[in-house]
Scaffold this motif. Sequence first.
Motif, PDB file in Angstrom:
ATOM      1  N   GLU A 122      -8.742   4.459   6.933  1.00 44.55           N
ATOM      2  CA  GLU A 122      -9.791   5.378   6.494  1.00 44.55           C
ATOM      3  C   GLU A 122      -9.405   5.922   5.121  1.00 44.55           C
ATOM      4  N   MET A 123      -9.287   4.990   4.157  1.00 48.15           N
ATOM      5  CA  MET A 123      -8.955   5.378   2.790  1.00 48.15           C
ATOM      6  C   MET A 123      -9.260   4.207   1.867  1.00 48.15           C
ATOM      7  N   ASP A 124      -9.582   4.526   0.614  1.00 42.35           N
ATOM      8  CA  ASP A 124      -9.789   3.479  -0.373  1.00 42.35           C
ATOM      9  C   ASP A 124      -8.462   2.793  -0.690  1.00 42.35           C
ATOM     10  N   ASP A 125      -8.541   1.588  -1.254  1.00 35.95           N
ATOM     11  CA  ASP A 125      -7.324   0.821  -1.537  1.00 35.95           C
ATOM     12  C   ASP A 125      -6.353   1.613  -2.409  1.00 35.95           C
ATOM     13  N   SER A 126      -6.897   2.337  -3.377  1.00 34.21           N
ATOM     14  CA  SER A 126      -6.055   3.052  -4.336  1.00 34.21           C
ATOM     15  C   SER A 126      -5.336   4.246  -3.729  1.00 34.21           C
ATOM     16  N   GLU A 167     -18.802  -0.370 -16.949  1.00 36.32           N
ATOM     17  CA  GLU A 167     -19.434   0.746 -16.237  1.00 36.32           C
ATOM     18  C   GLU A 167     -19.545   1.970 -17.143  1.00 36.32           C
ATOM     19  N   THR A 168     -20.716   2.586 -17.123  1.00 35.00           N
ATOM     20  CA  THR A 168     -20.882   3.831 -17.890  1.00 35.00           C
ATOM     21  C   THR A 168     -20.526   5.053 -17.055  1.00 35.00           C
ATOM     22  N   THR A 169     -20.630   4.925 -15.729  1.00 34.59           N
ATOM     23  CA  THR A 169     -20.280   6.037 -14.836  1.00 34.59           C
ATOM     24  C   THR A 169     -19.325   5.520 -13.763  1.00 34.59           C
ATOM     25  N   PRO A 170     -18.060   5.347 -14.089  1.00 31.56           N
ATOM     26  CA  PRO A 170     -17.104   4.829 -13.111  1.00 31.56           C
ATOM     27  C   PRO A 170     -16.821   5.850 -12.008  1.00 31.56           C
ATOM     28  N   GLU A 171     -16.263   5.360 -10.928  1.00 26.22           N
ATOM     29  CA  GLU A 171     -15.898   6.234  -9.811  1.00 26.22           C
ATOM     30  C   GLU A 171     -14.529   6.846 -10.098  1.00 26.22           C
ATOM     31  N   LEU A 172     -14.502   8.143 -10.304  1.00 31.51           N
ATOM     32  CA  LEU A 172     -13.291   8.826 -10.741  1.00 31.51           C
ATOM     33  C   LEU A 172     -12.604   9.548  -9.589  1.00 31.51           C
ATOM     34  N   PHE A 173     -11.291   9.572  -9.632  1.00 29.34           N
ATOM     35  CA  PHE A 173     -10.499  10.292  -8.645  1.00 29.34           C
ATOM     36  C   PHE A 173     -10.520  11.778  -8.971  1.00 29.34           C
ATOM     37  N   MET A 191     -11.233  -5.513 -16.526  1.00 27.77           N
ATOM     38  CA  MET A 191     -10.793  -4.562 -15.502  1.00 27.77           C
ATOM     39  C   MET A 191     -10.039  -3.418 -16.174  1.00 27.77           C
ATOM     40  N   ILE A 192     -10.295  -2.209 -15.721  1.00 28.09           N
ATOM     41  CA  ILE A 192      -9.597  -1.049 -16.272  1.00 28.09           C
ATOM     42  C   ILE A 192      -8.086  -1.238 -16.118  1.00 28.09           C
ATOM     43  N   ALA A 193      -7.357  -0.957 -17.179  1.00 29.44           N
ATOM     44  CA  ALA A 193      -5.895  -1.044 -17.142  1.00 29.44           C
ATOM     45  C   ALA A 193      -5.332   0.135 -17.918  1.00 29.44           C
ATOM     46  N   GLY A 194      -4.715   1.052 -17.205  1.00 27.49           N
ATOM     47  CA  GLY A 194      -4.104   2.209 -17.843  1.00 27.49           C
ATOM     48  C   GLY A 194      -2.640   1.969 -18.127  1.00 27.49           C
ATOM     49  N   ALA A 195      -1.918   3.042 -18.349  1.00 21.47           N
ATOM     50  CA  ALA A 195      -0.481   2.927 -18.587  1.00 21.47           C
ATOM     51  C   ALA A 195       0.197   2.371 -17.342  1.00 21.47           C
ATOM     52  N   ALA A 196       1.066   1.383 -17.541  1.00 24.01           N
ATOM     53  CA  ALA A 196       1.745   0.751 -16.414  1.00 24.01           C
ATOM     54  C   ALA A 196       2.488   1.794 -15.587  1.00 24.01           C
ATOM     55  N   SER A 197       2.385   1.655 -14.264  1.00 29.22           N
ATOM     56  CA  SER A 197       3.021   2.621 -13.371  1.00 29.22           C
ATOM     57  C   SER A 197       3.264   1.974 -12.019  1.00 29.22           C
ATOM     58  N   SER A 198       4.328   2.388 -11.374  1.00 26.24           N
ATOM     59  CA  SER A 198       4.579   1.956  -9.998  1.00 26.24           C
ATOM     60  C   SER A 198       4.321   3.086  -9.013  1.00 26.24           C
ATOM     61  N   THR A 199       3.853   4.222  -9.517  1.00 28.74           N
ATOM     62  CA  THR A 199       3.649   5.388  -8.655  1.00 28.74           C
ATOM     63  C   THR A 199       2.216   5.897  -8.647  1.00 28.74           C
ATOM     64  N   ASN A 200       1.444   5.644  -9.695  1.00 27.12           N
ATOM     65  CA  ASN A 200       0.087   6.185  -9.780  1.00 27.12           C
ATOM     66  C   ASN A 200      -0.919   5.054  -9.943  1.00 27.12           C
ATOM     67  N   ALA A 201      -1.443   4.581  -8.808  1.00 31.36           N
ATOM     68  CA  ALA A 201      -2.418   3.493  -8.853  1.00 31.36           C
ATOM     69  C   ALA A 201      -3.724   3.934  -9.490  1.00 31.36           C
ATOM     70  N   ASN A 202      -4.079   5.202  -9.344  1.00 32.82           N
ATOM     71  CA  ASN A 202      -5.369   5.681  -9.844  1.00 32.82           C
ATOM     72  C   ASN A 202      -5.474   5.605 -11.361  1.00 32.82           C
ATOM     73  N   THR A 203      -4.384   5.836 -12.067  1.00 29.16           N
ATOM     74  CA  THR A 203      -4.429   5.779 -13.529  1.00 29.16           C
ATOM     75  C   THR A 203      -4.061   4.397 -14.056  1.00 29.16           C
ATOM     76  N   ALA A 204      -3.152   3.709 -13.385  1.00 31.62           N
ATOM     77  CA  ALA A 204      -2.717   2.395 -13.868  1.00 31.62           C
ATOM     78  C   ALA A 204      -3.747   1.311 -13.564  1.00 31.62           C
TER      79      ALA A 204
END
Length: 472
Positions: free
Chosen positions: A276-280, A328-334, A363-376
């Motif tokens: 009961e949670m999104d992949d991220s 996407e102009t209105t992405p789904e934001l955390f 595909m959105i690609a933020g700063a590489a991270s092994s701890t924060n999937a939402n931003t990376a």
Amino acid sequence: MSGGQNFDDFSNGAAGLSSSNPAATYVMGRHFSSLAADAIMLASNPVRYNSQSYYGSLLMNPDLLGAIQQNGYIGSVNAALPAGAVNKAVAQAMCLMTTSRSYTNTSNPNGIGSAPYLNKTYTGTPVQILTALLADGYPEWSIDGQNDPFWNTSVNNSTGSAYSQVGAWFNACVSNPAYNTTTYPTPTFPAGFAGWVQANNWLIRTFAPKGTVTFGWQDNMWAIGSGFWLHQNLSTAQIAATFSTPVSTWLNTNAPGTISTTGTSAPDFFLFDRYEMDDSASPGAATLYNARSWDNFLSAIGQLSKANNNIPMMLWQIPGSHIPNTKETTPELFQGTAGSYVFSTAPVYFFGDGNLTSNLSNMIAGAASSTNANTAVGDYAVACGATAYNCLTPNSAYKQYLMEYNSLSNNYNWSIDNGKLSLAASNNVFAILWGGGNTTNVIKNFSNTDDHGWLAGKLIKYYANPTPVIPH
């Protein structure tokens, strides 16, 4: 048992037996009463649409089967349900739900001077009286609260030092659980978990015959230990050996009433959820699914279905978010935070997404991270390993991981419909229920995030040309 070991639903006595709420009494009898009330209300109040009646469905005891198998609780559960215990609780519920009584309502929650329900006497079973109260305009919010004098949600149906009317009637049924056993001939349910399951099925079918309310029991992909098995390269035989056969064997040994399609009280379907949670939300809990993961999921439940008389399969609480992309102009934001995204793959796996390029270059690609999937997002460092996410390339980023398919890199096109709904149908899936309380849904509700109509648009398009189920 989502929160850990808890056998309260199998207790049925005075205060002190419930580990989570020591004040609670006769929990099993109350559980059966609530289940019977749900079945009665659904069966007697269908939604009418296009001259057809839609009665709704009951999805039984989420996480219970998976938790008992995963943790080896079956011995303790069976010990908590000695011979006669289930029938005693069933008798309490039947006494409460089938006996006609009278109730004079003096409650006026909205303070309306001329309320038609005020000082009016109602006669019938508890559900019949409740239905009549609501028809007279009695506020639903009061019944859904802890202080209503007729029926409420508080522990033991009490209102402070007193009991609600339904609570008092239940107490009387504990003392003398009498009901018309000629009208309602009741089986002798065996001791143990199997008998408890049978009683649940029987109560539903007693008050909601076949052709009205449907129901099914739920199990988990982590029932065998964890959900990481889905992220391995497995043959059909390996999926059977790893998951389908052990789960089917466990169910048929310990809870055959959950999976059997024979008998007058048999369930209509069986269901699996993901989490009961999104992949991220929780990559450490095996939530990052690529196409291989979903293929394994469908193959496993199809095998389980075919081993059990082709019982229909439902996918439930499937995360409804999608792969974020620059188009996407209105992405789904955390939490509404720019640069932080909510994502999943399930709806893209089943429908495709034309906003994506074939190689996920946008595909959105933020700063590489092994701890924060939402931003990376695409640059999230997947925990690759033989017992975790079995990546082709060690230290894969999430985008690379999504492109892996059939043991090849750059081998899956998420931008198109790859026929996966037909694959689901061939594995006896008849329905997909999207989202949940904290998971992206078709609409925004509660605390879940807003995908700005992305999933709703996919479903509207799908219903114009739906995938047929496989008849048996």
